[in-house]
Design a protein around this motif. Structure first.
Motif, PDB file in Angstrom:
ATOM      1  N   ASP A  68      -3.265   0.906   8.216  1.00 37.87           N
ATOM      2  CA  ASP A  68      -3.830   1.344   6.931  1.00 37.87           C
ATOM      3  C   ASP A  68      -5.084   0.573   6.536  1.00 37.87           C
ATOM      4  OD1 ASP A  68      -1.770   3.195   6.513  1.00 37.87           O
ATOM      5  OD2 ASP A  68      -0.438   1.599   5.788  1.00 37.87           O
TER       6      ASP A  68
ATOM      7  N   TYR B  24      -7.357  -7.513   0.742  1.00 41.46           N
ATOM      8  CA  TYR B  24      -6.198  -6.868   1.347  1.00 41.46           C
ATOM      9  C   TYR B  24      -5.633  -7.808   2.392  1.00 41.46           C
ATOM     10  CZ  TYR B  24      -9.025  -5.514   5.396  1.00 41.46           C
ATOM     11  OH  TYR B  24      -9.816  -5.545   6.497  1.00 41.46           O
TER      12      TYR B  24
ATOM     13  N   THR C 122      -1.041  -4.433   3.328  1.00 39.64           N
ATOM     14  CA  THR C 122      -1.128  -3.242   4.187  1.00 39.64           C
ATOM     15  C   THR C 122      -0.641  -3.535   5.603  1.00 39.64           C
ATOM     16  OG1 THR C 122      -3.340  -3.839   4.888  1.00 39.64           O
ATOM     17  CG2 THR C 122      -3.174  -2.319   3.031  1.00 39.64           C
TER      18      THR C 122
ATOM     19  N   ALA D 198      -7.428   0.624   3.002  1.00 40.99           N
ATOM     20  CA  ALA D 198      -7.535  -0.568   2.164  1.00 40.99           C
ATOM     21  C   ALA D 198      -8.990  -0.931   1.912  1.00 40.99           C
ATOM     22  CB  ALA D 198      -6.808  -1.737   2.831  1.00 40.99           C
TER      23      ALA D 198
ATOM     24  N   THR E 152       1.768   4.833  -5.289  1.00 40.89           N
ATOM     25  CA  THR E 152       1.266   3.984  -4.205  1.00 40.89           C
ATOM     26  C   THR E 152       0.780   2.660  -4.783  1.00 40.89           C
ATOM     27  OG1 THR E 152      -1.012   4.706  -4.394  1.00 40.89           O
ATOM     28  CG2 THR E 152       0.435   6.034  -2.977  1.00 40.89           C
TER      29      THR E 152
ATOM     30  N   LEU F 239      -3.864  -6.093  -2.024  1.00 43.15           N
ATOM     31  CA  LEU F 239      -3.084  -4.995  -1.448  1.00 43.15           C
ATOM     32  C   LEU F 239      -2.459  -5.490  -0.144  1.00 43.15           C
ATOM     33  CD1 LEU F 239      -2.691  -1.979  -2.237  1.00 43.15           C
ATOM     34  CD2 LEU F 239      -4.461  -1.446  -0.549  1.00 43.15           C
TER      35      LEU F 239
ATOM     36  N   TYR G 242       0.819  -1.206   0.000  1.00 45.22           N
ATOM     37  CA  TYR G 242       0.000   0.000   0.000  1.00 45.22           C
ATOM     38  C   TYR G 242       0.853   1.256   0.000  1.00 45.22           C
ATOM     39  CZ  TYR G 242      -3.190   3.614   1.639  1.00 45.22           C
ATOM     40  OH  TYR G 242      -3.901   4.783   1.763  1.00 45.22           O
TER      41      TYR G 242
END
Ligand SMILES: Cc1cc2nc3c(=O)[nH]c(=O)nc-3n(C[C@H](O)[C@H](O)[C@H](O)COP(=O)(O)OP(=O)(O)OC[C@H]3O[C@@H](n4cnc5c(N)ncnc54)[C@H](O)[C@@H]3O)c2cc1C
Length: 549
Positions: free
Chosen positions: A94, A110, A90, A98, A69, A88, A63
């Motif tokens: 975060d 995520y 993370t 996400a 990013t 993603l 992320y």
């Protein structure tokens, strides 16, 4: 085909390596694990994969990365591989971002760092991603890819060249999503087409035929600069000469301007060639002849246009467009004939955009459910009418004569009569063409002077073929229409006087230079006779070589 890829990107090299290591441990057997340390590096890798026609199953992006990013990367990656599943990576802090990203970039999952033990936290997620991707994967494309405009003469030329040389390719218009993805991957825009992407992922922007031929694996340069026999032209006569020349031990090279097969290569079905009771397509016959010639050791060069013939002592020297030359003891001219241009107001501007000379089989699928017009009354036009009737709603055969009887073989006339969607328009000419981006209307005039305009986007022209032998001017004797004179037709006082003999039957006014097939004056315009003359010319080459020793 390469294995599908799983790509992981993280700006922390240690993390990036660790993710890749865990992925390899579990998936390396079936997937290629690609690792990148920045969004840009990952995007570059994806562009390369796209151009090579490879597949990407899963994308894992960190992320928090500087410059680009993880979300920005995944968004850009979607333009190239929309079907790849997106994950993603993370940190706990975060998680909210996400969750919001799930909608923004259509995130599939995520994953919280750290992902250890991977058996519990990483592999089940990736397994699910792979399953989802497998249910709707992007297809690998091993072929050459062409991106172009639907109605564009340069785009048609590229496709036609590849098709006639039997190079399989995928065609994408600039309106196709995949066409746009390929342009993005190549860093190009619509203005740059036609774009050709080779099997290796190399991009060619609006390539010329010589460049295209060389890049898609066709041979374009000779291995040597001197041969026993150079054959100019790769139609049936030239291929016949190459097969017999090489099989009888002559160092033989065949030079073809566009695509081997010549006119016959454009035929959808040759039904009167000996040994093929069910007919054979020109493409099949050409493929077999090519393989046969190569098997015997002949060199076949494509995209080699000969522009001049010179006599230098006992050597016959052939010049190419790019200024290079090749020499030989003997030459067989087998350059055949090409269709005459049809002249009518408005027609020329649509060449390659609705108006085509010859069959242009690449266009057939696009003609489905439409009205197609064909001009010409010989067998070539008849075959085209039969061929297009498989696709078009109606095929209109426009001929100047009152009937097909004098110009077409009986078997084809009968076949045409049996197809209700083919309409013959006797005593009719095309006298005008009109349209905007492409051909849209044709004007027809009948012998009594009546004119009418019809809607059609397709006109295929098969009229009076003529030899293209201007480059022989001043060197080889030709008749008033440009056909090469041979044997007894060569005017007295030719170079043969010095040899104390008349020209051999297929020999031109220049000793050691022979002509075979359609380009020869008074030849029978048939595949069988062209092949036969190619073989016969080789036996006369042997006679000439013995004499010249
Ligand atoms: C659509 C169609 C269907 C046909 N159907 C039949 C059929 O069913 N039965 C039948 O018997 N006949 C048929 N014919 C006729 C037959 O195809 C020809 O008679 C035959 O192809 C002649 O062969 P060729 O080798 O003499 O010349 P071509 O086939 O014309 O080949 C000449 C080759 O020379 C190349 N060339 C020309 N100039 C140069 C140069 N300067 N440098 C390098 N290369 C050059 C050309 O690109 C071409 O490939 C058909 C023709 C057409 C167009």
């Amino acid at each position: 085909m390469a294995k599908p890829a799983i790509l992981t990107v993280d700006d922390d090299p240690a993390v990036s390596r660790a993710v890749a290591r865990d992925l390899r441990k579990q998936y390396a057997e079936d997937y290629r694990i690609i690792r990148a340390d920045s969004g840009q590096e990952a995007l570059d890798a994806l562009k390369e994969l796209k151009l090579r026609g490879e597949q990407v199953a899963v994308l894992l992006a960190d992320y928090r990365m500087p410059n680009m990013t993880g979300l920005q990367f995944l968004e850009a990656a979607m333009d190239l591989f929309p079907r790849a599943r997106r994950v993603l990576l993370t940190a706990y802090a975060d998680t909210d971002a996400a969750i919001q990203a799930i909608n923004v970039v259509d995130l599939d999952h995520y994953l919280l760092k750290p992902w250890h033990p991977p058996e519990e936290k990483l592999y089940p997620v990736i397994d699910a991603m792979i399953e989802a991707w497998k249910a709707a994967p992007d297809r690998p494309v091993a072929d050459v890819k062409v991106v172009g405009h639907r109605w564009s003469a340069p785009s048609f030329k590229v496709r036609d060249f590849l098709a006639r040389n039997m190079v399989s390719y995928r065609w994408y218009t600039t309106d196709d999503a995949e066409g746009r993805r390929l342009l993005t991957a190549a860093g190009l825009t619509e203005a740059d087409v036609p774009l050709v992407v080779t099997q290796e992922g190399k991009t060619l922007v609006a390539p010329g035929e010589a460049e295209l031929a060389a890049q898609v694996g066709l041979t374009t340069t000779p291995a040597s600069d001197f041969y026993d026999l150079v054959v100019v032209g790769g139609g049936p006569a030239g291929l016949g000469a190459a097969v017999y020349g090489a099989s009888e031990g002559l160092r033989t090279v065949l030079l073809e301007e566009r695509a081997t097969g010549g006119q016959a290569g454009q035929s959808s079905r040759i039904e009167n060639y000996l040994g093929f009771p069910d007919g054979v397509s020109g493409a099949q016959l050409t493929d077999r002849a090519r393989r046969q010639a190569v098997k015997f050791g002949a060199e076949l060069l494509t995209a080699c246009k000969v522009t001049r013939l010179a006599v230098q002592g006992s050597a016959r020297v052939l010049h190419f467009e790019d200024g290079t030359t090749i020499a030989a003891h003997s030459v067989i001219l087998a350059t055949g004939v090409a269709y005459r241009r049809l002249h009518a107001p408005g027609l020329e501007q649509f060449h390659g955009r609705g108006v085509y000379y010859g069959s242009a089989s690449t266009e057939a699928p696009s003609c489905s459910d439409q009205d197609v017009y064909i001009v010409g009354g010989a067998n070539s036009a008849g075959q085209a009418a039969m061929f297009f009737s498989r696709y078009a709603r109606r095929v209109h055969l426009v001929i100047r004569a009152p009937s097909l009887d004098a110009s077409m073989s009986r078997y084809l006339i009968e076949q045409i009569a049996a197809v209700p969607t083919i309409v013959v328009h006797p005593c009719t000419e095309i006298v005008g063409a009109d349209g905007d981006e492409h051909l849209e209307r044709l004007t027809l005039r009948t012998v009594d002077g009546t004119e009418r305009t019809v809607d059609s986007s397709w006109l295929f022209i098969f009229i009076g073929a003529e030899p293209r032998t201007d480059w022989l001017e001043g060197v080889v004797q030709r008749d008033a229409r440009g056909f090469v004179l041979t044997g007894p037709d060569v005017a007295a006082g030719s170079d043969h006087l010095a040899l104390g003999r008349d020209p051999y039957h297929l020999e031109s006014s220049v000793p050691g230079v022979f002509a075979a097939g359609d380009v020869r004056a008074d030849s029978v315009k048939r595949v069988a006779s062209a092949v036969g003359e190619g073989a016969m010319a080789v036996s006369l080459v042997h006679r000439y070589l013995v004499e010249a020793q």
